[in-house]
Design an enzyme around this catalytic site. Sequence first.
Site, PDB file in Angstrom:
ATOM      1  N   PRO A 130      -0.803  12.694   3.115  1.00 57.12           N
ATOM      2  CG  PRO A 130       1.542  13.381   3.644  1.00 57.12           C
ATOM      3  CD  PRO A 130       0.053  13.868   3.460  1.00 57.12           C
ATOM      4  CD  GLU A 365     -11.138  10.355  -9.682  1.00 55.41           C
ATOM      5  OE1 GLU A 365     -12.322  10.532  -9.758  1.00 55.41           O
ATOM      6  OE2 GLU A 365     -10.716  10.805 -10.661  1.00 55.41           O
TER       7      GLU A 365
HETATM    8  C1  LIG Z   1      -1.174   7.112  -9.127  1.00 55.03           C
HETATM    9  C2  LIG Z   1      -2.113   7.816  -8.101  1.00 55.03           C
HETATM   10  C3  LIG Z   1      -2.673   8.943  -8.626  1.00 55.03           C
HETATM   11  C4  LIG Z   1      -3.387   9.816  -7.512  1.00 55.03           C
HETATM   12  N1  LIG Z   1      -4.322  11.069  -8.107  1.00 55.03           N
HETATM   13  C5  LIG Z   1      -4.861  11.887  -7.051  1.00 55.03           C
HETATM   14  C6  LIG Z   1      -4.922  13.224  -7.271  1.00 55.03           C
HETATM   15  O1  LIG Z   1      -4.792  13.592  -8.421  1.00 55.03           O
HETATM   16  N2  LIG Z   1      -5.681  13.965  -6.218  1.00 55.03           N
HETATM   17  C7  LIG Z   1      -5.838  13.310  -5.093  1.00 55.03           C
HETATM   18  O2  LIG Z   1      -6.660  14.075  -4.232  1.00 55.03           O
HETATM   19  N3  LIG Z   1      -5.452  12.012  -4.575  1.00 55.03           N
HETATM   20  C8  LIG Z   1      -5.132  11.256  -5.850  1.00 55.03           C
HETATM   21  N4  LIG Z   1      -4.417   9.773  -5.402  1.00 55.03           N
HETATM   22  C9  LIG Z   1      -4.818   9.462  -4.237  1.00 55.03           C
HETATM   23  C10 LIG Z   1      -5.922   8.271  -4.057  1.00 55.03           C
HETATM   24  O3  LIG Z   1      -6.975   8.785  -4.249  1.00 55.03           O
HETATM   25  C11 LIG Z   1      -5.911   7.619  -2.612  1.00 55.03           C
HETATM   26  O4  LIG Z   1      -4.634   6.851  -2.729  1.00 55.03           O
HETATM   27  C12 LIG Z   1      -6.969   6.631  -2.324  1.00 55.03           C
HETATM   28  O5  LIG Z   1      -8.254   7.500  -2.181  1.00 55.03           O
HETATM   29  C13 LIG Z   1      -6.968   5.754  -1.176  1.00 55.03           C
HETATM   30  O6  LIG Z   1      -6.262   6.610  -0.230  1.00 55.03           O
HETATM   31  P1  LIG Z   1      -5.177   5.931   0.723  1.00 55.03           P
HETATM   32  O7  LIG Z   1      -3.951   5.637  -0.201  1.00 55.03           O
HETATM   33  O8  LIG Z   1      -4.877   6.886   1.932  1.00 55.03           O
HETATM   34  O9  LIG Z   1      -5.348   4.562   1.308  1.00 55.03           O
HETATM   35  P2  LIG Z   1      -6.266   4.374   2.649  1.00 55.03           P
HETATM   36  O10 LIG Z   1      -7.371   5.167   2.955  1.00 55.03           O
HETATM   37  O11 LIG Z   1      -5.095   4.386   3.799  1.00 55.03           O
HETATM   38  O12 LIG Z   1      -6.613   2.772   2.456  1.00 55.03           O
HETATM   39  C14 LIG Z   1      -5.834   1.575   2.739  1.00 55.03           C
HETATM   40  C15 LIG Z   1      -6.713   0.581   2.567  1.00 55.03           C
HETATM   41  O13 LIG Z   1      -7.718   0.469   3.506  1.00 55.03           O
HETATM   42  C16 LIG Z   1      -9.057   0.154   2.880  1.00 55.03           C
HETATM   43  N5  LIG Z   1     -10.024   1.001   3.582  1.00 55.03           N
HETATM   44  C17 LIG Z   1      -9.824   2.096   4.086  1.00 55.03           C
HETATM   45  N6  LIG Z   1     -11.044   2.797   4.754  1.00 55.03           N
HETATM   46  C18 LIG Z   1     -11.875   1.456   4.739  1.00 55.03           C
HETATM   47  C19 LIG Z   1     -13.125   1.348   5.144  1.00 55.03           C
HETATM   48  N7  LIG Z   1     -13.909   2.244   6.081  1.00 55.03           N
HETATM   49  N8  LIG Z   1     -13.676   0.072   5.204  1.00 55.03           N
HETATM   50  C20 LIG Z   1     -12.978  -0.895   4.390  1.00 55.03           C
HETATM   51  N9  LIG Z   1     -11.651  -0.744   3.916  1.00 55.03           N
HETATM   52  C21 LIG Z   1     -11.160   0.622   3.977  1.00 55.03           C
HETATM   53  C22 LIG Z   1      -8.793   0.865   1.389  1.00 55.03           C
HETATM   54  O14 LIG Z   1      -9.822   0.291   0.628  1.00 55.03           O
HETATM   55  C23 LIG Z   1      -7.531   0.462   1.283  1.00 55.03           C
HETATM   56  O15 LIG Z   1      -7.442  -0.999   0.571  1.00 55.03           O
HETATM   57  C24 LIG Z   1      -4.026   9.252  -6.401  1.00 55.03           C
HETATM   58  C25 LIG Z   1      -3.398   8.099  -6.035  1.00 55.03           C
HETATM   59  C26 LIG Z   1      -2.379   7.333  -6.771  1.00 55.03           C
HETATM   60  C27 LIG Z   1      -1.710   5.920  -6.468  1.00 55.03           C
END
Ligand SMILES: Cc1cc2nc3c(=O)[nH]c(=O)nc-3n(C[C@H](O)[C@H](O)[C@H](O)COP(=O)(O)OP(=O)(O)OC[C@H]3O[C@@H](n4cnc5c(N)ncnc54)[C@H](O)[C@@H]3O)c2cc1C
Length: 385
Positions: A130, A365
Amino acid sequence: MPDLMLTEEERMLQSTVREFVDREVAPRAREVDQREEFSWENWNGMAKLGLMGIGIDAAYGGNGSGGYRHVAIVAEEVARGDASASVSLLAHLSLGTTTIYKFGNEEQKKRLVPPLATGKGVAAWALTEPGSGSDAAALRTTATERDGTYFLNGSKTFITNAGVAESIVVFATQDASKGHRGISAFVVEKGSPGLQINALHGKLGIRGSTTDEVVFQDTPVPARNLLGEEGKGFNYAMEILDSSRIIVAAQCVGIGQAALESAVRYAQQRETFGKPIAQHQAIQFMLADMATEVHAARVATMHSATLKDQGLPFLMEASMAKLLASEMCVNVSSKAIQVHGGIGYFQEAGVERIFRDARVTTIYEGTSEVQRLVIARQLMNQYPL
Ligand SMILES: Cc1cc2nc3c(=O)[nH]c(=O)nc-3n(C[C@H](O)[C@H](O)[C@H](O)COP(=O)(O)OP(=O)(O)OC[C@H]3O[C@@H](n4cnc5c(N)ncnc54)[C@H](O)[C@@H]3O)c2cc1C
């Protein structure tokens, strides 16, 4: 896929998977989406074809042949029929199973890989929490060792396949003060005490895949399920994501191809102002742009898969392919709705599902922003001051 890009063996693989997908997976896509459930019919069909064993040695239950080009061909074809089936397959194969296969010791590979490589069991891969997604090193799930057993505490979120998985690869920290150097990788087996899996509902798309929250409450993991070395888990995760991006890119090409095919067919049958809309230049231009974008993403994807298979540097090319292909499939599926007009907005035409399925690909990913960071970093390395 243009024939010239593929070997004879690859063409055979492509046509076998295409035939299976057209017959079994695509006709079910709408119902699977509506039911919002993992499809065991799709899974068992893919397992029967041996799709989970590509690139895995026969000694561990795999096909003994194939590489990233093969997996990319499969991912494109499956996604063309149903993106949900392809995400279940890729989380299982290019994330979960590959991590155990690549970083597990001989005993772990012999014990854990065969059921996964044959599709008898499903794998999941749990990095995201989370509080940490893009910034994966900030994860907070802990692993504390007591008398040869690791006890996991914390939670993971958005984990594909977790609800149906036999084996979940989990990344947890043994010492948060060490940052990414404190993270280790473990295999948590189904039914472990203190392991709770809660299905997450309400996704925009890929509804036929299961996405779950995974909670650990003093969940014991025997030392024999530690993958590789303590403190190397983050490196393993990044290495796996680097190559898995190629397969997500291929998934996007399949989604884009499905949208394109649907739009071209519809444009030839729908008439306005006395002729098929395909005779209007504005529609022709839209179709031409869509086809060009799909083609460019496919070439970039197969190029990065080829580099990977040949042991050449592929990092920047894989990120470029993922960035290009994911943005492409969002754009192309949106244009497919435009070509369909009002009916495109309804389930009946099928393109609204494709559009919803496409949307997640610029997020998981590695988001598009993260891909750009990887590409920019590689550029600075290539052209230093
Ligand atoms: C349907 C689904 C299936 C998934 N399956 C898996 C799985 O099997 N295993 C697993 O481990 N994860 C899984 N995920 C998780 C997914 O990999 C993450 O949601 C993703 O990596 C983004 O992380 P976050 O949601 O915390 O977004 P955040 O990291 O909070 O990002 C929010 C926004 O900020 C931007 N941002 C963040 N940091 C930066 C930066 N340094 N510079 C510029 N912009 C930035 C991002 O690009 C995004 O637009 C899944 C997600 C979904 C929706």
